[in-house]
Design a protein around this motif. Structure first.
Motif, PDB file in Angstrom:
ATOM      1  N   LEU A  39      -4.402  -9.998   2.204  1.00 48.12           N
ATOM      2  CA  LEU A  39      -4.898  -8.672   1.835  1.00 48.12           C
ATOM      3  C   LEU A  39      -5.821  -8.722   0.630  1.00 48.12           C
ATOM      4  O   LEU A  39      -6.706  -7.891   0.475  1.00 48.12           O
ATOM      5  CB  LEU A  39      -3.718  -7.735   1.535  1.00 48.12           C
ATOM      6  N   GLY A  40      -5.612  -9.680  -0.251  1.00 42.97           N
ATOM      7  CA  GLY A  40      -6.439  -9.767  -1.436  1.00 42.97           C
ATOM      8  C   GLY A  40      -6.028 -10.928  -2.309  1.00 42.97           C
ATOM      9  O   GLY A  40      -4.977 -11.537  -2.108  1.00 42.97           O
ATOM     10  N   ARG A  41      -6.898 -11.256  -3.267  1.00 45.13           N
ATOM     11  CA  ARG A  41      -6.617 -12.329  -4.205  1.00 45.13           C
ATOM     12  C   ARG A  41      -6.774 -11.799  -5.624  1.00 45.13           C
ATOM     13  O   ARG A  41      -7.683 -11.016  -5.883  1.00 45.13           O
ATOM     14  CB  ARG A  41      -7.552 -13.520  -3.989  1.00 45.13           C
ATOM     15  N   GLY A  42      -5.897 -12.246  -6.497  1.00 46.74           N
ATOM     16  CA  GLY A  42      -5.959 -11.831  -7.885  1.00 46.74           C
ATOM     17  C   GLY A  42      -5.780 -13.007  -8.805  1.00 46.74           C
ATOM     18  O   GLY A  42      -5.660 -14.162  -8.370  1.00 46.74           O
ATOM     19  N   SER A  43      -5.766 -12.726 -10.124  1.00 42.54           N
ATOM     20  CA  SER A  43      -5.657 -13.810 -11.095  1.00 42.54           C
ATOM     21  C   SER A  43      -4.318 -14.511 -11.032  1.00 42.54           C
ATOM     22  O   SER A  43      -4.200 -15.659 -11.453  1.00 42.54           O
ATOM     23  CB  SER A  43      -5.875 -13.252 -12.504  1.00 42.54           C
ATOM     24  N   ALA A  44      -3.287 -13.838 -10.505  1.00 42.79           N
ATOM     25  CA  ALA A  44      -1.967 -14.450 -10.458  1.00 42.79           C
ATOM     26  C   ALA A  44      -1.662 -15.067  -9.104  1.00 42.79           C
ATOM     27  O   ALA A  44      -0.730 -15.859  -8.989  1.00 42.79           O
ATOM     28  CB  ALA A  44      -0.886 -13.416 -10.796  1.00 42.79           C
ATOM     29  N   GLY A  45      -2.420 -14.716  -8.077  1.00 48.06           N
ATOM     30  CA  GLY A  45      -2.130 -15.282  -6.777  1.00 48.06           C
ATOM     31  C   GLY A  45      -2.769 -14.501  -5.650  1.00 48.06           C
ATOM     32  O   GLY A  45      -3.737 -13.764  -5.845  1.00 48.06           O
ATOM     33  N   THR A  46      -2.198 -14.647  -4.449  1.00 46.46           N
ATOM     34  CA  THR A  46      -2.737 -14.055  -3.231  1.00 46.46           C
ATOM     35  C   THR A  46      -1.739 -13.058  -2.663  1.00 46.46           C
ATOM     36  O   THR A  46      -0.526 -13.324  -2.646  1.00 46.46           O
ATOM     37  CB  THR A  46      -3.020 -15.147  -2.188  1.00 46.46           C
ATOM     38  N   VAL A  47      -2.255 -11.940  -2.175  1.00 50.66           N
ATOM     39  CA  VAL A  47      -1.412 -10.914  -1.568  1.00 50.66           C
ATOM     40  C   VAL A  47      -1.557 -10.990  -0.053  1.00 50.66           C
ATOM     41  O   VAL A  47      -2.678 -10.987   0.478  1.00 50.66           O
ATOM     42  CB  VAL A  47      -1.800  -9.508  -2.069  1.00 50.66           C
ATOM     43  N   TRP A  48      -0.415 -11.055   0.626  1.00 48.59           N
ATOM     44  CA  TRP A  48      -0.390 -11.178   2.078  1.00 48.59           C
ATOM     45  C   TRP A  48       0.319  -9.971   2.685  1.00 48.59           C
ATOM     46  O   TRP A  48       1.247  -9.418   2.087  1.00 48.59           O
ATOM     47  CB  TRP A  48       0.383 -12.435   2.501  1.00 48.59           C
ATOM     48  N   LEU A  49      -0.132  -9.624   3.889  1.00 44.05           N
ATOM     49  CA  LEU A  49       0.640  -8.730   4.737  1.00 44.05           C
ATOM     50  C   LEU A  49       1.685  -9.575   5.436  1.00 44.05           C
ATOM     51  O   LEU A  49       1.360 -10.586   6.093  1.00 44.05           O
ATOM     52  CB  LEU A  49      -0.265  -8.057   5.774  1.00 44.05           C
ATOM     53  N   GLY A  50       2.947  -9.216   5.293  1.00 45.34           N
ATOM     54  CA  GLY A  50       4.008 -10.046   5.827  1.00 45.34           C
ATOM     55  C   GLY A  50       5.040  -9.257   6.605  1.00 45.34           C
ATOM     56  O   GLY A  50       4.977  -8.018   6.714  1.00 45.34           O
ATOM     57  N   GLU A  51       5.987 -10.005   7.126  1.00 42.23           N
ATOM     58  CA  GLU A  51       7.071  -9.425   7.926  1.00 42.23           C
ATOM     59  C   GLU A  51       8.375  -9.983   7.396  1.00 42.23           C
ATOM     60  O   GLU A  51       8.497 -11.186   7.113  1.00 42.23           O
ATOM     61  CB  GLU A  51       6.894  -9.773   9.394  1.00 42.23           C
ATOM     62  N   GLY A  52       9.382  -9.113   7.285  1.00 49.48           N
ATOM     63  CA  GLY A  52      10.694  -9.525   6.850  1.00 49.48           C
ATOM     64  C   GLY A  52      11.762  -8.949   7.750  1.00 49.48           C
ATOM     65  O   GLY A  52      11.460  -8.252   8.728  1.00 49.48           O
ATOM     66  N   PRO A  53      13.013  -9.179   7.424  1.00 50.93           N
ATOM     67  CA  PRO A  53      14.103  -8.671   8.264  1.00 50.93           C
ATOM     68  C   PRO A  53      14.080  -7.149   8.417  1.00 50.93           C
ATOM     69  O   PRO A  53      14.568  -6.623   9.425  1.00 50.93           O
ATOM     70  CB  PRO A  53      15.357  -9.140   7.521  1.00 50.93           C
TER      71      PRO A  53
END
Length: 731
Positions: free
Chosen positions: A15-29
């Motif tokens: 979804l995006g990248r920032g100074s601390a890391g990468t943001v992902w669209l994910g799936e969980g339980p």
């Protein structure tokens, strides 16, 4: 391509990248989530991982409708990830880029939501540290609120605080986004909840105006503005909203509202804002004409890391893939030499009041930093660089104490409010920037006054405590003191050798905790300032012989000692006080208090300050340095605080009391060795200050009061028995 994050989550799309890391669209339980996967270098830092684990409970506990919830913390091999709620919408920065500014009702509704989220976080002991539009998400899936604004949620709690802890960054670095940094962060103080309030107020200002109050130009210029300049008013918004906004942009952290108070008061404003269009505010120039064409901008001068790209890291669907958007900036705290070099070499104007130069990263410069002639601009660069260097050396912080207008505040009952005689007369925006380096003077020493023997003043009905303060106006001397009943008592005396004393009178209504201060800024008027037993500042005014009631000057700021008052221009009242070991100043012009700001001093101060005006537009503050008890004179003229003068040989155990008379400035203070010390120096330079013990005042244990009528000085001293004595001197 899908990627497993721990054993429970799968990351599908960036979804995006920032100074601390990468943001992902994910799936969980439990369905879709947003996963912030921290950079590998951060994940390999065992100290950082340990701190994340320690903070896990606090981060997971932030359960509030206006906070993007953190569901889980994953530590798996080289993966360190925060699993968060997925908000379906956009971020506030994206909306600002699309609309430039919002209608006041929508802007205030969004700010109120964010304030509610901050209140919950602060109650849990968590400070965000990086409140800005990039970190505010707008939930488009929920019903809209006032002004059509979708609910706003605050995200990225704890990221800046954890990733950029003191152990990972040098103490000489500032963490945050320049436009939204509170002054105390720039000064190097630890972040408290009040830094989030300042940042949120900056965001609200930006939502209303389309630009931040101190933004534009090199980050160094932005930082200087935060600590030295007052916020520019916004036109066409209700006064109540502006007062609220300016209070939360106060330099003094203690003056700002709490998050809960801010949210409540913002919502109170909403009915008055319904239907108002976006403000018609002049857009500042993106490329000011005052930039020197023959002085190219030098981005790498050792001051800061390059300014971050302005954008957001939205934890939402539909974000631009692989967007390179920082969530915060780490900047080097500039040294005095570096700021001076920046002022000489950058395109931006240098002084605290100078131009901000060109816009950075697509952001317009502040409207208060517009084009001026090249000649003026170059002069500002030269003067401003020196002033800015001194500011940083002195640790000029972002204190300022937000003000309440005029005589508005809680009233206290009056008592015995009609004096036997009537009084009088005689200011800038609160003085701010200036140098603070001790210096001596040269020339022939000034001759000290020759004092008469002390004579008794009629005693009041109660024992006096503390030191008196005095003023002579319209042929009458007024002497004020605090009684052991915590009331203010005063006596008047006619001028001349045969002047008679009136009966003592007292002013009730508040409990007074320190020596009152008195000033006359216009004919027929006296203003009395007193520190209440609640450590808040109160004001009472006598007009044509009649006292009004007590009013709070500032209902939030607590003072360490009673402030001093003077009048630097007709109709203006200037105050200096001590709060948190710093000297702070504010001014009353007409019926409006401006913001308080810190006066640069070489070191912390103790005791109450003294204040005097030598001539129109000037002030002299006298303070006691905490480290060694030395008395310092801090001159103000030409719109700035000038280099500090050390009164060599004058050590004080209490408040210094100054007086300007003729071409001399006098100061008196209880000496550390007992009795009173006196000092005299020139109104202008050219002579050495003289310091000596004051004969006949060896029994004095508290500050003295001094006033003048013509060429006669009057000195009032409290005796150990709790009464006053008086001596005079011809000058």
């Amino acid at each position: 391509m899908a990627r497993k994050i721990g054993s429970r989550y799968t990351a599908h799309q960036v979804l995006g990248r920032g100074s601390a890391g990468t943001v992902w669209l994910g799936e969980g339980p439990e369905g879709p989530v947003a996963i912030k996967l921290l950079r590998e270098d951060l994940a390999s830092d065992q100290d950082l991982v340990g701190r994340f684990v320690q903070e896990r409970t606090a981060l997971l506990s932030l359960d509030h409708p206006q906070i993007v919830g953190i569901r889980d913390l994953v530590v798996d091999g080289t993966d360190l990830a925060l699993v968060m709620d997925l908000v379906r919408g956009t971020d506030l920065r994206s909306r600002l880029e699309r609309e430039r500014r919002l209608a006041p009702e929508a802007a205030v509704a969004i700010a109120a939501d964010v304030a509610d989220g901050l209140a919950a976080a602060h109650a849990a002991g968590v400070v965000h540290r990086d409140v800005k539009p990039e970190n505010v998400l707008l939930d488009s899936a929920a019903p809209t609120g006032p002004g059509g604004a979708p609910p706003a949620l605050l995200t990225d709690f704890g990221i800046a605080r954890l990733v950029d802890s003191p152990r990972r960054t040098r103490a000489t670095r500032i963490i945050g986004t320049p436009d939204y940094l509170a002054p105390e962060i720039i000064e190097g103080l630890p972040p408290r909840a009040s830094v989030d309030i300042y940042a949120l107020a900056t965001v609200l200002y930006e939502l209303l105006a389309g630009f931040t109050p101190f933004g534009g130009g090199h980050p160094g210029a932005v930082l200087r503005r935060h600590v030295t300049e007052a916020v520019a008013p916004l036109p066409d918004i209700p006064d109540e909203l502006w007062q609220l906004l300016s209070q939360c942009l106060a330099k003094a952290p203690a003056s700002r509202l709490t998050a809960g108070e801010l949210g409540e008061r913002l919502r109170d404003q909403l009915p008055r804002l319904a239907g108002l269009p976006p403000l018609d505010v002049d857009a500042p120039d993106e490329h000011p004409a005052d930039a020197d064409e023959d002085t190219p901008y030098e981005p790498d001068i050792g001051l800061f890391e390059p300014p971050s790209h302005r954008g957001a890291v939205p934890l939402v669907r539909g974000a631009a893939p692989d967007s390179s958007r920082d969530t915060h900036t780490s900047m080097k705290l500039p040294s005095a030499e570096e700021l001076a070099a920046y002022g000489r070499g950058s395109r931006s104007g240098g002084g605290p009041g100078g131009s901000g130069g060109g816009a950075s990263a697509g952001r317009p410069a502040s409207p208060r930093h517009r084009a001026v002639s090249d000649v003026v601009r170059r002069r500002r660069v030269r003067v401003g660089a020196a002033a800015a260097a001194a500011l940083v050396v002195a640790g000029l912080g972002g204190w300022g104490i937000a003000s309440l207008g005029g005589d508005s505040g809680p009233k206290a009952p009056a008592d015995n409010d009609h004096p036997t005689t009537a009084p009088p007369t005689t200011h800038p925006t609160a003085p701010t920037a200036g140098a603070a380096s001790p210096q001596g003077s040269i020339g022939t020493p000034v001759e000290l006054p020759h004092w008469s023997a002390f004579s008794a003043v009629p005693a009041p009905r109660v024992k006096l405590v503390g030191g008196p303060r005095a003023i002579t106006v319209a042929g009458t001397t007024y002497v004020f003191a605090r009684g052991e009943d915590n009331d203010v008592w005063y006596v008047t005396r006619g001028v001349g050798a045969s002047g008679a004393y009136s009966a003592w009178q007292h002013l009730t209504g508040i409990g007074v905790a320190d020596d009152p201060a008195v000033v006359s800024a216009s004919p027929g008027r006296l203003d009395l300032f007193a520190l209440g037993t609640d450590d808040l500042l109160y004001r009472r005014t006598m007009i044509n012989g009649t006292w009004n009631q007590w009013y709070q000057v500032d209902e939030r700021t607590r003072f360490d000692a009673a402030p001093a008052a003077a009048s630097s221009e007709p109709g203006r009242i200037d105050l200096v006080g001590r709060s948190g070991g710093d000297l702070v100043t504010a001014s009353l012009v007409g019926s409006r208090w401006n913001a308080w700001s810190v006066v640069p001093t070489p070191g912390r101060i103790t005791a109450a300050p003294g204040l005097v005006s030598r001539s129109k537009g000037t002030l002299d503050a006298f303070v006691v340095r905490k480290a060694d008890g030395a008395v310092l004179r801090l001159p103000y003229s030409g719109g700035a605080w000038r280099p500090t003068v050390l009164l060599r040989g004058m050590d004080a155990a209490g408040r210094p009391e100054p007086l300007a008379s003729g071409d001399r400035v006098y100061a008196f203070a209880p000496a550390t060795s007992g009795g009173l010390s006196q000092a005299a120096g020139p109104v202008a330079g050219g002579a050495e200050w003289s310091v000596a013990a004051l004969p006949g005042a060896t029994a004095a244990t508290t500050p003295a009061a001094v006033t003048s009528s013509g060429r006669v000085l009057e000195l009032y001293v409290r005796t150990p028995a709790g009464s006053l004595t008086r001596a005079t001197a011809q000058v």
